[in-house]
Design an enzyme around this catalytic site. Sequence first.
Site, PDB file in Angstrom:
ATOM      1  N   LYS A   1     -17.359   1.438  14.247  1.00 56.44           N
ATOM      2  CA  LYS A   1     -16.449   1.259  13.271  1.00 56.44           C
ATOM      3  C   LYS A   1     -14.838   1.646  13.493  1.00 56.44           C
ATOM      4  O   LYS A   1     -14.957   2.306  14.581  1.00 56.44           O
ATOM      5  CB  LYS A   1     -16.831   2.007  11.787  1.00 56.44           C
TER       6      LYS A   1
HETATM    7  C1  LIG Z   1     -21.972  -0.881   9.286  1.00 56.43           C
HETATM    8  C2  LIG Z   1     -22.364  -1.276   7.889  1.00 56.43           C
HETATM    9  C3  LIG Z   1     -22.896  -0.535   6.957  1.00 56.43           C
HETATM   10  C4  LIG Z   1     -23.671   0.451   7.308  1.00 56.43           C
HETATM   11  O1  LIG Z   1     -22.944   1.550   7.581  1.00 56.43           O
HETATM   12  P1  LIG Z   1     -23.756   2.838   8.231  1.00 56.43           P
HETATM   13  O2  LIG Z   1     -22.604   3.825   8.317  1.00 56.43           O
HETATM   14  O3  LIG Z   1     -24.350   2.510   9.590  1.00 56.43           O
HETATM   15  O4  LIG Z   1     -24.990   2.956   7.562  1.00 56.43           O
HETATM   16  C5  LIG Z   1     -22.904  -1.175   5.625  1.00 56.43           C
HETATM   17  N1  LIG Z   1     -22.398  -2.345   5.318  1.00 56.43           N
HETATM   18  C6  LIG Z   1     -21.414  -3.004   6.440  1.00 56.43           C
HETATM   19  C7  LIG Z   1     -20.938  -4.167   5.971  1.00 56.43           C
HETATM   20  C8  LIG Z   1     -21.440  -2.608   7.787  1.00 56.43           C
HETATM   21  O5  LIG Z   1     -20.888  -3.063   8.597  1.00 56.43           O
END
Ligand SMILES: *Cc1c(COP(=O)(O)O)cnc(C)c1O
Length: 397
Positions: free
Chosen positions: A195
């Site tokens: 991210k």
């Molecule tokens: C990455 C992601 C999540 C989950 O995030 P985590 O921190 O890995 O639990 C949820 N929604 C979207 C759209 C994502 O891209």
Amino acid sequence: MEKPAGAGGKPVRTSYLVFGSPRIEEPEIQEVVDTIRSGWIGTGPKVKVFEKQFRDFIGCRHACAVNSCTAALHLSMLASGVGVGDEVITTPMTFPATSNAVIHTGATPVFADVDPRTMNIDPDEIEKKITSRTRAIIPVHFAGRPCEMERIMQIADSRDLLVIEDCAHSIESRIDGQATGTFGQLGCFSFYVTKNVITGEGGMVTTGSDELAETVKVMALHGMTKDAWHRFSDQGYKHYQVVEAGFKYNMTDIQASFGIHQLPRVEQYHQRRSQIWRRYDNAFQNLACRTPAPERPENVHAFHLYTLLLDLDRLTIGRDEFLDALDREHIGVGVHYLPVHLHPYYRKRMGYGPGDFPHAEDIGKRTVSLPLSAKLSDQDVDDVIQAVSKILSWYLR
Ligand SMILES: *Cc1c(COP(=O)(O)O)cnc(C)c1O
């Protein structure tokens, strides 16, 4: 014409370019070491610092740090009172964590198709899916492009529905200057390794409500009313009280050690990704693909994912062969997403199948995500452009 590596040519690079590899710098490395040496490796003062920074950056009243966005979504569902018999409307163009969080409460996710241009949930489709059981809406700001929050909030407010924004891609996103995650009652952010801001694993719940924030905090740590930091601080021993059967979703100071140095660089990294974005946009204009639609100038796109849509009618290969061809050039790629409703669990449990959400399915068949990390060098970007151009030209029908 240059031959792709998959057709016997030479790959554009020797080392593999890993998709979504994060940029990590010396200050967070030192901070992690400092945390380990301090002995306070659980939830402590650094989590508090990170929460304060995050509140200031987003411009929200409360920010509660947790160990993932998945946890943030689950806690938001619980705090919203969503449970058995309820329906929650969301997009099929998301990571399954979004809709899984609904299922974990006993409620049912109901999908609504996306706008083919923005790839975000279509407010008209939301309206069609509302029933007497609908309790909440989870818009996902796909790839960092803000959803139509004004319309979504109108729809929700007029029917007394809660809005939980999935901001996993959208930490920098703004609508007329206002941060995503502050339109709905709750916002959920991710600091997963791929991210825009990373803590290894991590997430954040934002809210303007004191009551929702309190529930999130209590449910994130066993349903206890005082967190460990308060219990063992030097202000005298405090007993904890368990008021709910909560979860173990707290962020640790080791994770926050990354965050408190990554967050101040969020604009710098965003700038870098926007440069890469523009270079991709320019390079791919005349190839057999569609580049992402431009964003309204008054909004900020977070530039989390650069998703190309292949013109499969003009190519002699399919999308998956294109992915393999890029892999052979030693370029890592992603797919965001195969639509959630077509995963086996969702088909079996909810009876979904092909044809249910045509726009999401069309994207799911044609989409390819290219590397966009702030870590990429100019040479890396050149390599991606060269590889994509080579493959799309070679396999032109
Ligand atoms: C990455 C992601 C999540 C989950 O995030 P985590 O921190 O890995 O639990 C949820 N929604 C979207 C759209 C994502 O891209």
